[in-house]
Design a protein around this motif. Structure first.
Motif, PDB file in Angstrom:
ATOM      1  N   ARG A   1       0.857  -1.244   0.153  1.00  0.00           N
ATOM      2  CA  ARG A   1      -0.093   0.086  -0.166  1.00  0.00           C
ATOM      3  C   ARG A   1       0.795   1.324   0.121  1.00  0.00           C
ATOM      4  O   ARG A   1       1.678   1.426   0.930  1.00  0.00           O
ATOM      5  CB  ARG A   1      -0.755   0.015   1.158  1.00  0.00           C
ATOM      6  CG  ARG A   1      -1.935   1.239   1.452  1.00  0.00           C
ATOM      7  CD  ARG A   1      -2.626   1.492   2.594  1.00  0.00           C
ATOM      8  NE  ARG A   1      -3.520   2.655   2.558  1.00  0.00           N
ATOM      9  CZ  ARG A   1      -4.651   3.047   1.944  1.00  0.00           C
ATOM     10  NH1 ARG A   1      -4.950   2.074   1.286  1.00  0.00           N
ATOM     11  NH2 ARG A   1      -5.374   4.018   2.100  1.00  0.00           N
ATOM     12  N   PHE A   2       0.428   2.200  -1.099  1.00  0.00           N
ATOM     13  CA  PHE A   2       1.456   3.493  -1.039  1.00  0.00           C
ATOM     14  C   PHE A   2       0.459   4.449  -0.906  1.00  0.00           C
ATOM     15  O   PHE A   2      -0.756   4.708  -1.348  1.00  0.00           O
ATOM     16  CB  PHE A   2       1.951   3.556  -2.421  1.00  0.00           C
ATOM     17  CG  PHE A   2       3.110   2.670  -2.866  1.00  0.00           C
ATOM     18  CD1 PHE A   2       4.334   2.655  -2.712  1.00  0.00           C
ATOM     19  CD2 PHE A   2       2.728   1.285  -3.268  1.00  0.00           C
ATOM     20  CE1 PHE A   2       5.285   1.965  -3.021  1.00  0.00           C
ATOM     21  CE2 PHE A   2       3.611   0.262  -3.547  1.00  0.00           C
ATOM     22  CZ  PHE A   2       5.184   0.440  -3.663  1.00  0.00           C
ATOM     23  N   THR A   3       1.139   5.697  -0.105  1.00  0.00           N
ATOM     24  CA  THR A   3       0.358   6.801   0.092  1.00  0.00           C
ATOM     25  C   THR A   3       1.561   7.858  -0.272  1.00  0.00           C
ATOM     26  O   THR A   3       2.607   7.977   0.399  1.00  0.00           O
ATOM     27  CB  THR A   3      -0.094   6.855   1.490  1.00  0.00           C
ATOM     28  OG1 THR A   3      -0.909   5.869   1.861  1.00  0.00           O
ATOM     29  CG2 THR A   3      -0.950   8.252   1.569  1.00  0.00           C
ATOM     30  N   ALA A   4       0.899   8.813  -0.972  1.00  0.00           N
ATOM     31  CA  ALA A   4       1.836  10.002  -1.402  1.00  0.00           C
ATOM     32  C   ALA A   4       1.150  11.383  -0.828  1.00  0.00           C
ATOM     33  O   ALA A   4       0.004  11.428  -0.854  1.00  0.00           O
ATOM     34  CB  ALA A   4       1.856  10.246  -3.022  1.00  0.00           C
ATOM     35  N   SER A   5       1.992  12.099  -0.303  1.00  0.00           N
ATOM     36  CA  SER A   5       1.502  13.262   0.128  1.00  0.00           C
ATOM     37  C   SER A   5       1.972  14.688  -0.552  1.00  0.00           C
ATOM     38  O   SER A   5       3.386  14.488  -0.590  1.00  0.00           O
ATOM     39  CB  SER A   5       1.827  13.431   1.777  1.00  0.00           C
ATOM     40  OG  SER A   5       1.252  12.441   2.498  1.00  0.00           O
TER      41      SER A   5
END
Length: 263
Positions: free
Chosen positions: A244-248
């Protein structure tokens, strides 16, 4: 030595077969050369026409090779682009087995409010054509085994395109300058990539302007409503089932994607 026409046909067939079978293929540079721009885009157009004939709809473009270090690695001095189709947008989940060799990169996406078909297509005109910008994840992929690519290989393979995810927030250019955006990309809570808008050709809007002029010159200009993925803000990261990837992205919010586990 095959003629360019037959070489383009053979390269397109090789890539189509890899996509259809789910088995990465050998590079196509033995057919079209490593840096023949015209031949590479001719293959890309064959593949795009095949997709459209099969019912896919063009919804935008993606820009690649916007980082000078990556350009140097492939021996080129300009970006490239690929075509986005309607079935490439995913709502945060990548189905198991959908892609062959996925990698994730965070980007600024632009959604156009007007066509970029006429005029000088200078920076002011390009900026005025943007309806809004959004945080985005591009999930790149390669039909070529081991990502063993040259410029010709990646362009022919639709810019090594895969899928993409758009974040929920729609932000005007008057609110956030794309060049000022700072990005962090996490995988399972661990930071795996960082970057800024400056990493994308100096400014994501500069990448958009390059694409607008290039697409117009090739006879297929950018149109209102299209999505443009402007290029990576930091290094891409390989993805595996279950990741799971999350970019901010500062000012643009967060965007996330999950890769389904194999069953």
């Amino acid at each position: 030595m095959p003629t360019q026409t037959s070489a383009v046909d053979q390269a397109a067939e090789r890539l189509l077969d890899a996509a259809a079978t789910g088995t990465p293929c050998a590079p196509v540079r033995d057919l079209i050369g490593p840096d023949d721009v015209d031949a590479a885009y001719a293959v890309q157009r064959r593949l795009a026409a095949h997709r459209v004939e099969a019912g896919a709809r063009v919804v935008g473009r993606k820009i690649g090779l916007t980082n000078p270090a990556v350009q140097a690695q492939l021996g080129v001095d300009s970006p490239d682009f690929g075509v986005l189709f309607d079935d490439m947008a995913v709502d945060g989940v990548v189905p198991a087995g959908r892609l062959l060799q996925p990698k994730v990169e965070a980007e600024v996406a632009f959604v156009l409010g007007t066509d970029l078909a006429d005029g000088d297509l200078d920076d002011a005109q390009v900026r005025a054509a943007v309806d809004h910008q959004r945080a985005a994840l591009e999930i790149v992929d390669s039909r070529i085994a081991g990502w063993d690519i040259t410029f010709g290989d990646t362009v022919a393979d639709n810019g090594s395109s895969g899928l993409y995810v758009l974040g929920p927030e729609q932000v005007g250019l008057d609110q956030v300058r794309p060049v000022d955006v700072a990005m962090t990309l996490d995988r399972g809570g661990e930071q795996v990539s960082t970057g800024t808008g400056k990493a994308c050709l100096g400014d994501p809007l500069a990448a958009l302007a390059w694409l607008a002029r290039t697409a117009r010159d090739l006879g297929d200009p950018l149109r209102a409503g299209e999505v443009v993925l402007s290029g990576a803000l930091g290094p891409m990261v390989a993805a595996a089932p279950g990741d799971r990837f999350t970019a901010s992205l500062t000012g643009l919010g967060d965007v996330a994607v999950r890769f389904e586990e194999e069953k």
